[in-house]
Write an enzyme that holds these catalytic residues in place. Structure first.
Site, PDB file in Angstrom:
ATOM      1  N   CYS A 112      -5.825 -18.203  20.296  1.00  0.00           N
ATOM      2  CA  CYS A 112      -5.746 -17.111  21.149  1.00  0.00           C
ATOM      3  C   CYS A 112      -4.477 -16.044  20.455  1.00  0.00           C
ATOM      4  O   CYS A 112      -3.452 -16.873  20.326  1.00  0.00           O
ATOM      5  CB  CYS A 112      -5.550 -17.371  22.486  1.00  0.00           C
ATOM      6  SG  CYS A 112      -7.200 -18.406  23.078  1.00  0.00           S
TER       7      CYS A 112
ATOM      8  N   ASP B 276      -0.496  -6.979   4.506  1.00  0.00           N
ATOM      9  CA  ASP B 276      -1.235  -8.469   4.492  1.00  0.00           C
ATOM     10  C   ASP B 276      -0.469  -9.558   5.093  1.00  0.00           C
ATOM     11  O   ASP B 276      -0.900 -10.416   5.744  1.00  0.00           O
ATOM     12  CB  ASP B 276      -2.080  -8.589   3.380  1.00  0.00           C
ATOM     13  CG  ASP B 276      -3.215  -7.527   2.971  1.00  0.00           C
ATOM     14  OD1 ASP B 276      -3.324  -6.758   4.103  1.00  0.00           O
ATOM     15  OD2 ASP B 276      -3.821  -7.582   2.041  1.00  0.00           O
TER      16      ASP B 276
ATOM     17  N   THR C 256       0.801  -1.315   0.097  1.00  0.00           N
ATOM     18  CA  THR C 256       0.055  -0.176   0.055  1.00  0.00           C
ATOM     19  C   THR C 256       0.672   1.376  -0.170  1.00  0.00           C
ATOM     20  O   THR C 256       0.479   2.204  -0.935  1.00  0.00           O
ATOM     21  CB  THR C 256      -1.004  -0.062   1.325  1.00  0.00           C
ATOM     22  OG1 THR C 256      -1.857  -1.049   1.131  1.00  0.00           O
ATOM     23  CG2 THR C 256      -1.627   1.256   1.191  1.00  0.00           C
TER      24      THR C 256
HETATM   25  N1  ASP Z   1      -3.117  -5.263   0.419  1.00  0.00           N
HETATM   26  C1  ASP Z   1      -2.096  -4.529   0.895  1.00  0.00           C
HETATM   27  C2  ASP Z   1      -0.943  -5.410   0.602  1.00  0.00           C
HETATM   28  O1  ASP Z   1      -0.641  -6.094   1.609  1.00  0.00           O
HETATM   29  C3  ASP Z   1      -2.264  -4.049   2.185  1.00  0.00           C
HETATM   30  C4  ASP Z   1      -1.248  -3.086   2.592  1.00  0.00           C
HETATM   31  O2  ASP Z   1       0.009  -3.013   2.219  1.00  0.00           O
HETATM   32  O3  ASP Z   1      -1.596  -2.511   3.676  1.00  0.00           O
HETATM   33  O4  ASP Z   1       0.094  -5.276  -0.225  1.00  0.00           O
END
Ligand code: ASP
Length: 339
Positions: free
Chosen positions: A276, A91, A13
């Site tokens: 957990c 992710d 992201t």
């Molecule tokens: N879908 C994105 C990724 O894992 C989410 C992120 O980077 O926050 O590349």
């Protein structure tokens, strides 16, 4: 002399832009934005070289072979830089951090993974702070391990897990304290850091990971023995079993217990990790946990499922003796579990 870091930009992201189908990686975009950031030219910041992967990816597309590319990239530049920053999507960042911690043997420099929940190109974002502080952490001489930096906390990579999809506080290290915190000061808890490899130790080596047939299964009330039997049929070699509480499973389901027992008898390695977020597996605490032990399931102690899975890939790529794999699974190799 100004220190310098190598930035492996795998995507995520932090460097994405909005597209018609949502945020997506955009080649050259992160590097171009960083080139425009005056702050990165400050003499207080390390110099950097950025290498963007082709194509930069959403980390949902990561794989063991992509982990290997990152590890090899770091090893190829190990002697030329003071530290390494891996730009990565959130992710699967915890999986990659766990895998790299095992694949990079004899690491003497910091490897810091970071990213953002909102891209650098947006007005409000967390990527800027994460990037700047992670760059500063990547030249800290006391760090000789793979870490994840996010939202003011430096975490051991193989202890980290993504806990929040909607907050800047996306990661936690539920069973191990943060290695550092960054507020007004950057504070690193050196007593928690892994020791530098001995000078007589061989130089950095990279372990390639094979695409081993392993899986993760989360128990749930009503789970079907027949379905689990199919999962545990050949060619599977290893399973991370996410169990209830202190490592418990439905011991009144004789068919399910028999499926686990038949698989471990055949040599399948089944590791018990709790569902957990915090705490550890104690398979003797309840009869429902003892049943798993009697079925040949081994304890994952307080490992995250991400670390347990990466460790399975690592051990199946480096060992053939099942007894050795089972015993190494239950000891700390790179600080990933507390025995
Ligand atoms: N879908 C994105 C990724 O894992 C989410 C992120 O980077 O926050 O590349």
């Amino acid at each position: 002399m100004r220190k310098k870091i190598y930035i492996a930009d795998t995507g995520g992201t932090i460097g994405m832009r909005p597209g018609v189908r949502g945020y997506e990686p955009s080649p050259g975009f992160l590097g171009a934005q960083m080139a425009k950031m005056e702050i990165l030219k400050s003499p207080l910041m390390p110099g950097y070289h950025i290498h963007e992967y082709d194509p930069p990816m959403d980390s949902s597309n990561m794989s063991p072979s992509a982990w290997f590319d990152i590890a090899e990239d770091i090893a190829a530049h190990h002697d030329d830089y003071d530290g390494f920053l891996v730009i990565h999507g959130t992710d699967t960042m915890a999986y990659t951090a766990s895998a790299l911690s095992l694949m990079l043997e004899g690491l003497t420099k910091p490897v810091i993974l970071t990213g953002g929940q909102i891209p650098l190109c947006e007005v409000r974002n967390d990527s800027r702070e994460n990037l700047i502080t992670a760059m500063l952490l990547a030249v800290r001489e006391e760090i000789h391990e793979v870490c994840l930096f996010f939202n003011n906390r430096l975490l051991r990579g193989n202890r980290s897990t993504k806990v929040n999809a909607g907050s800047f506080d996306a990661f936690d290290s539920p069973n191990f304290p943060p290695l550092g915190t960054t507020g007004i000061d950057i504070e690193i808890n050196t007593s928690l850091l892994l020791a530098r490899p001995d000078v007589s130790a061989p130089p950095l080596r990279v372990q390639r990971l094979n695409d081993s047939p392993v899986a993760v299964l989360r128990l749930f009330p009503g789970i079907s023995a027949a379905v689990v039997k199919n999962l545990l049929a050949p060619p599977i070699k290893g399973l991370v079993l996410e169990t209830y509480g202190a490592g418990n499973a439905p011991d009144n389901d004789m068919a399910l217990m028999a499926v686990f027992k038949a698989a471990t008898d055949r040599g399948v390695v089944i590791v018990n990790c709790t569902q957990c977020l915090k705490g550890r597996v104690r398979m003797g605490a309840y009869a429902t946990g003892s049943a798993l032990r009697e079925a040949g399931v081994i304890s994952g102690f307080d490992m995250t499922p991400e670390a347990a899975l990466a460790k399975m890939f690592f051990l199946f790529s480096t060992r053939t003796d099942i007894h050795e794999i089972r015993s190494l699974m239950q000891v700390s190799l790179k600080g990933e579990l507390t025995e």
